[in-house]
Design a protein around this motif. Structure first.
Motif, PDB file in Angstrom:
ATOM      1  N   ILE A 132       3.666  -4.703   8.044  1.00 57.91           N
ATOM      2  CA  ILE A 132       2.571  -4.360   7.136  1.00 57.91           C
ATOM      3  C   ILE A 132       1.822  -3.163   7.723  1.00 57.91           C
ATOM      4  O   ILE A 132       1.756  -2.998   8.945  1.00 57.91           O
ATOM      5  CB  ILE A 132       1.608  -5.546   6.901  1.00 57.91           C
ATOM      6  N   THR A 134      -1.570  -1.201   8.340  1.00 61.18           N
ATOM      7  CA  THR A 134      -2.989  -1.538   8.388  1.00 61.18           C
ATOM      8  C   THR A 134      -3.870  -0.441   8.967  1.00 61.18           C
ATOM      9  O   THR A 134      -5.095  -0.575   8.944  1.00 61.18           O
ATOM     10  CB  THR A 134      -3.192  -2.806   9.246  1.00 61.18           C
ATOM     11  N   ASN A 168       8.649  -6.677   0.534  1.00 59.21           N
ATOM     12  CA  ASN A 168       8.178  -6.534  -0.847  1.00 59.21           C
ATOM     13  C   ASN A 168       6.832  -5.825  -0.931  1.00 59.21           C
ATOM     14  O   ASN A 168       6.150  -5.881  -1.946  1.00 59.21           O
ATOM     15  CB  ASN A 168       8.090  -7.906  -1.535  1.00 59.21           C
ATOM     16  N   ASN A 169       6.450  -5.131   0.171  1.00 57.79           N
ATOM     17  CA  ASN A 169       5.154  -4.447   0.206  1.00 57.79           C
ATOM     18  C   ASN A 169       5.306  -2.952  -0.003  1.00 57.79           C
ATOM     19  O   ASN A 169       4.645  -2.149   0.650  1.00 57.79           O
ATOM     20  CB  ASN A 169       4.457  -4.715   1.548  1.00 57.79           C
ATOM     21  N   THR A 171       5.227   0.302  -2.710  1.00 58.84           N
ATOM     22  CA  THR A 171       4.681   0.717  -4.006  1.00 58.84           C
ATOM     23  C   THR A 171       5.798   0.969  -5.007  1.00 58.84           C
ATOM     24  O   THR A 171       5.718   0.559  -6.168  1.00 58.84           O
ATOM     25  CB  THR A 171       3.840   1.999  -3.844  1.00 58.84           C
TER      26      THR A 171
END
Length: 324
Positions: A132, A134, A168-169, A171
């Motif tokens: 992810i 951040t 699945n992160n 765009t």
């Protein structure tokens, strides 16, 4: 009898069922049992970048800093030796394709590791890029570029097929898949499953949410495979997450997948579920008059990629418009 053969990332599979990377595939005897149960291919337990880096950090010595490089190198060599032994043992025990898995998030030594993995006999490599983003100073597109860079460096060292498993992160998975295909990826797996974060409200502590996937998680893969199979059609797709019975496997194939990666239900039910899913697939094909996978693969993929947004918004309106 219907023929379940399929091709995924240039690999010839006797059926679309791939046992996904996990502790279920961490030794050759387990992998041999999966083949006996009917698996079409196996993804070995991943070689984790984080584990190597974490253990390297914990053996660093402030008293003997000159030894740190040696100790770190020794640890990396040890992990790689264990992993190449797993590949060799699994190849000796199995006749179905054995896919190595590298779980990474930085562009470090994976090109050299990939070369050794190929030399050990792996039929393909799955790059598992899960992270992810951040940082407040993050540059849009940098994460996607990292996928391309790692893939490019790995491909410079190997000739076996390279598959990329995406989180699945993203765009726009379609744009990234197109770049991965142009770079040389032979297959894409949608999607990786992130660690499920939860909070214990009595002890005020972070805990793990459900470890195993549920059937509802398939929806996201169906959406994006259905779109991608039309938009970027010259690369193979596999669905992962929520594939837990014959019906879900059939849905993935109808959306445009060539194969499915299955894990959670195998923890729950073992080889019996694998066999039931293949039997269910064959029965459905015979009932509908399909002689082979290619007869129905992609029948439900998106017909009009440009119109997908309108379709999704219209369906949302129809479903929730009447809710009070």
């Amino acid at each position: 009898m219907s023929d379940l053969k399929t091709t995924f990332a240039g690999l010839q599979l006797k059926n679309p069922f791939i046992v996904s990377s996990s502790n279920l595939t961490d030794n050759a005897s387990k992998n041999q049992e999966w083949e006996k149960a009917g698996a079409g291919a196996i993804v070995l337990k991943s070689l984790f970048e984080e584990q190597i880096l974490w253990e390297s950090a914990h053996i660093m010595s402030e008293e003997h800093p000159d030894a740190n490089d040696y100790l770190s190198g020794y640890l990396r060599a040890h992990y790689l030796e264990e992993y190449t032994r797993l590949i060799k043992d699994s190849k000796a025990a199995c006749s179905i394709p054995i896919i190595a898995s590298i779980n990474c998030y930085t562009d470090k030594e994976w090109a050299d590791f990939a070369k050794m993995i190929q030399e050990a006999g792996a039929d393909a490599i799955e790059l598992n890029l899960m992270a992810i983003q951040t940082r407040i100073d993050y540059t849009y597109g940098a994460f996607e570029q990292r996928h391309v860079d790692i893939l490019k460096h790995v491909l410079s060292q190997v000739s076996i097929p390279v598959i990329v498993k995406l989180g699945n992160n993203l765009t726009n998975p379609i744009a990234l898949i197109d770049r991965l295909h142009a770079t040389g990826a032979k297959g894409v797996v949608l999607f990786n499953r992130f660690y499920q974060t939860d909070i214990d409200i009595e002890n005020l502590a972070y805990t793990s949410g459900p470890v195993l996937s549920e059937g509802g998680e398939l929806s996201n893969a169906l959406r994006w495979i259905g779109i991608a199979a039309t938009a970027v059609g010259n690369i193979d797709y596999a669905a992962s997450g929520g594939v837990n019975n014959a019906e879900s496997m059939i849905k993935a194939l109808l959306a445009g997948a060539s194969a499915v990666e299955v894990c959670s239900v195998l923890y729950k039910d073992g080889p019996a579920r694998l066999q039931a899913m293949l039997e269910g697939l064959r029965e459905w094909m015979e009932r509908h008059g399909y002689g082979q996978i290619s007869d129905f693969k992609g029948k439900m993929k998106a017909k009009d990629v440009e119109g997908v947004n309108i379709f999704e918004r219209t369906q949302f309106l129809k479903y929730f418009g009447g809710k009070q």
